[in-house]
Every structure is written in C-alpha cells, then in structure tokens.
Design an enzyme around this catalytic site. Sequence first.
Site, short mmCIF file in Angstrom:
data_model
loop_
_atom_site.label_atom_id
_atom_site.label_comp_id
_atom_site.label_asym_id
_atom_site.label_seq_id
_atom_site.Cartn_x
_atom_site.Cartn_y
_atom_site.Cartn_z
N GLU A 10 2.11 2.72 14.88
CA GLU A 10 3.49 2.24 14.77
C GLU A 10 4.41 3.01 15.72
OE1 GLU A 10 7.20 1.66 11.61
OE2 GLU A 10 5.23 2.27 10.86
N LYS A 34 -2.02 -4.18 13.98
CA LYS A 34 -0.72 -4.19 13.29
C LYS A 34 0.29 -3.45 14.16
CE LYS A 34 1.62 -3.45 8.90
NZ LYS A 34 1.49 -3.21 7.45
N LYS A 39 -6.73 -0.18 6.29
CA LYS A 39 -5.56 0.09 7.12
C LYS A 39 -5.40 1.59 7.32
CE LYS A 39 -0.79 0.68 6.68
NZ LYS A 39 0.48 0.49 5.99
N TYR A 97 6.60 7.22 4.96
CA TYR A 97 5.91 6.15 4.24
C TYR A 97 4.98 6.72 3.21
CZ TYR A 97 3.48 1.65 3.85
OH TYR A 97 2.95 0.47 3.40
N SER A 135 2.28 -8.70 8.70
CA SER A 135 1.76 -7.81 7.67
C SER A 135 2.96 -6.99 7.19
CB SER A 135 0.66 -6.89 8.22
OG SER A 135 0.22 -5.99 7.23
N ASP A 149 0.82 -1.22 0.00
CA ASP A 149 0.00 0.00 0.00
C ASP A 149 0.85 1.26 0.00
OD1 ASP A 149 0.79 -0.94 2.59
OD2 ASP A 149 -0.50 0.58 3.49
N GLU A 159 -3.24 0.39 13.59
CA GLU A 159 -1.78 0.43 13.51
C GLU A 159 -1.18 1.72 14.10
OE1 GLU A 159 1.90 0.22 10.24
OE2 GLU A 159 -0.17 0.18 9.56
#
Length: 393
Positions: free
Chosen positions: A222, A262, A180, A393, A331, A68, A220
């Site tokens: 992170e 995630k 996501k 990202y 993932s 993605d 998620e």
Amino acid sequence: MASVSFAKLNASSSQWIGQQPFSQRQGSPARFPARRVSVPIRAGSYSDELVQTAKSIASPGRGILAIDESNATCGKRLASIGLDNTEPNRQAYRQLLLTTPGLGEYISGAILFEETLYQSTTDGKKFVDCLREQKIVPGIKVDKGLVPLPGSNNESWCQGLDGLASRSAEYYKQGARFAKWRTVVSIPCGPSALAVKEAAWGLARYAAISQDSGLVPIVEPEILLDGDHPIERTLEVAEKVWSEVFFYLAQNNVMFEGILLKPSMVTPGAEHKEKASPETIAKYTLTMLRRRVPPAVPGIMFLSGGQSEVEATLNLNAMNQSPNPWHVSFSYARALQNTVLKTWQGLPENAEAGQKALLVRAKANSLAQLGKYSAEGENEEAKKGMFVKGYTY
C-alpha cells in the site's frame, strides 16, 4: 528479516538506491560471463486449484469485502458507535456482515482476521460455511503487522514470515483459500530503497509460501495517501515499487496466474492542494498497471485507502470504461463498512437495516466493476472522506 535478508538478494535488481541506480563501475569489465538461466515457475500440487480460486474471486461484477481488521482496529470502529471492544461485540458485527442475504451476488471473497476464521454465528454455524453457501471464498490476513525498519527514514517493515507455512496449512484446513499480506510505502519518508526492497522481498516470500500451502496470495504494497505530493510523484513511486515487487515474485517462482493484487490507486497526496478527478485517477492508475503488471495476473482488487465510499466507487467505475487485461475490481474495508456501522449502531433491531446498507455499497461497487455506476442518489454520509493521517491498521 530486515537485518539479514538482503545478503541473499541480487543487488542488480534495484533501479534506484539513494536516487542513484545500481550499475557496474564505468570502464570495469564484467567479472563473470552473462548466462541465461531458465527457472520453471512452480506452485506445488495446488497449481490448478490456485488458478481456479483466483478466477472465482476475479469474476464479473464482484469484488472482495475486507473485514480483516485486527482486534485493536475493530475496537476503534466499535468505539465510534459506543460499543466496548469485546469478542461478543466483534462477533455480532461480523455476523451482521457475513450473513447478509444476497451478498454473494456482489462479493466473491471475504478477508477475515484469524479470530473470525474460527468463529461461528450465535446459532453455531461457522462463518466460513456462511460464506461458502453464498459462493464467497473465505480468505485470511496472515501478516503480523508493521514495525519500525532499522536503517530507514522512519519507515516500516511487515513481520510474519516466521511460522507462516504452518499457520497457512492450518488456515487451509479451516476453509481459507486465499491470503492477504499488507505492507506499506510512505512517500513523505522517501521512500528509501531499503524500505521498498524490504516490502517487495517480504511480499514475494509470503506469496511463495502461501501458494505452497494452497492459498492464493493477495499482494498488497500500500502506497499511503499521506503527503502533499502531486499525482505525478505517486505514479513515479508506484512504478518503482511494483517493478521491484514483480522482480522478487519471479525470483521466488511465484505463479502469476495464481495471485491477486491489491494496489493503491494512483492519486495525489491527501494534503495536495489540487484534487484529481476520477478520470485523471483512472488514467494514471491504468498507466502504471499497464507498465508494470503482466496480463497473466487474473485480478486487480483495489484498496480504498481512506477515500470516501463514493470516491472509491467513482474511481473504480472510471477505470472500467474500456476493457482491461485483468479483472479490475475492489477489496474495500472502510469504503464498504462505514455506512453499515453507523446504521447498525450496535442495536439488534438495526441489524437488517445495516445489512441493507451493506448491499447498497456492494451493489454500487459491483456496478463500478462493470463500468455502469452513477453517483446519482448517493447520500451525504457516503461522500465523506475517511483519510486519517498516519493511519494504523
């Protein structure tokens, strides 16, 4: 959202702000009597479908292929092998990945960028149909990226709630069945209570909207690898972040049986002087999960976060040496794609070799999910770390 949402939040939820807990002033009586309020968890008309989708993705020996990356990030990957960032080149690379024969044996879900969700192969076959044929559930990245968070310690917040309901409905029509949303927490930047609360609230609102649209939300937050902190500090921050996340998921009536997580693995900072073993990482990570994640959650799908392909697989394998309350799997993006990209090199004659490289990595992580992986025979390229300081990202 960052400037207005917290007026609506219950400040008593936070365990820490400026290193001090929210608490009632000592000696002052409560202004209101305590009340028990029972609020039903709801996920609209999609409840049964959400549970089934989550269980399908969290199936034994399988995990998620994350492709993605935004067009800009995909462009950086293509540039590393000398290709221009054009739609035909992005399509060719994603076609290589999504049409790999036998991929569904090891991969249960694939997270796509919006462009990819609507793309087809050069023969005109929709990518979502390629996935369905292999019993791989199509997913979609729905956030709109990170922007600076005013009032914080140089931290970020994730945008994308505006228009999310209508976009999610369209993604569902196109074939997506899970979503996501990635936000980040930086340990070197604090993290501040503001940034943690913003991350948790944004994830909870996204999760509620996704479930209402028939999409299983991947949650998620992170925790970035950046920093020189020890593993104990990562554990402390991870516990605080996940306690906040689950508080707001509950406040937003998110059905836990219809979500996937995630998380980052609990590791030392990438610049810490001592590297932790897979067994140590597994111990700290599972400790955090057992303290914070209800067993109703079907699956924990770890991100790789810049670890080498082999590191990410070894750590996952260590976490599956004994039974867990949830499906503990992967993932991965870079930890599945790095060798593939370097094998392919953008050359049509290398496409089959690139697909075989993907199957090697997918099978390795499938074995790790079952606790049966061995790093014996892994090549040196797969052992190279991929951490990038300040990675976007």
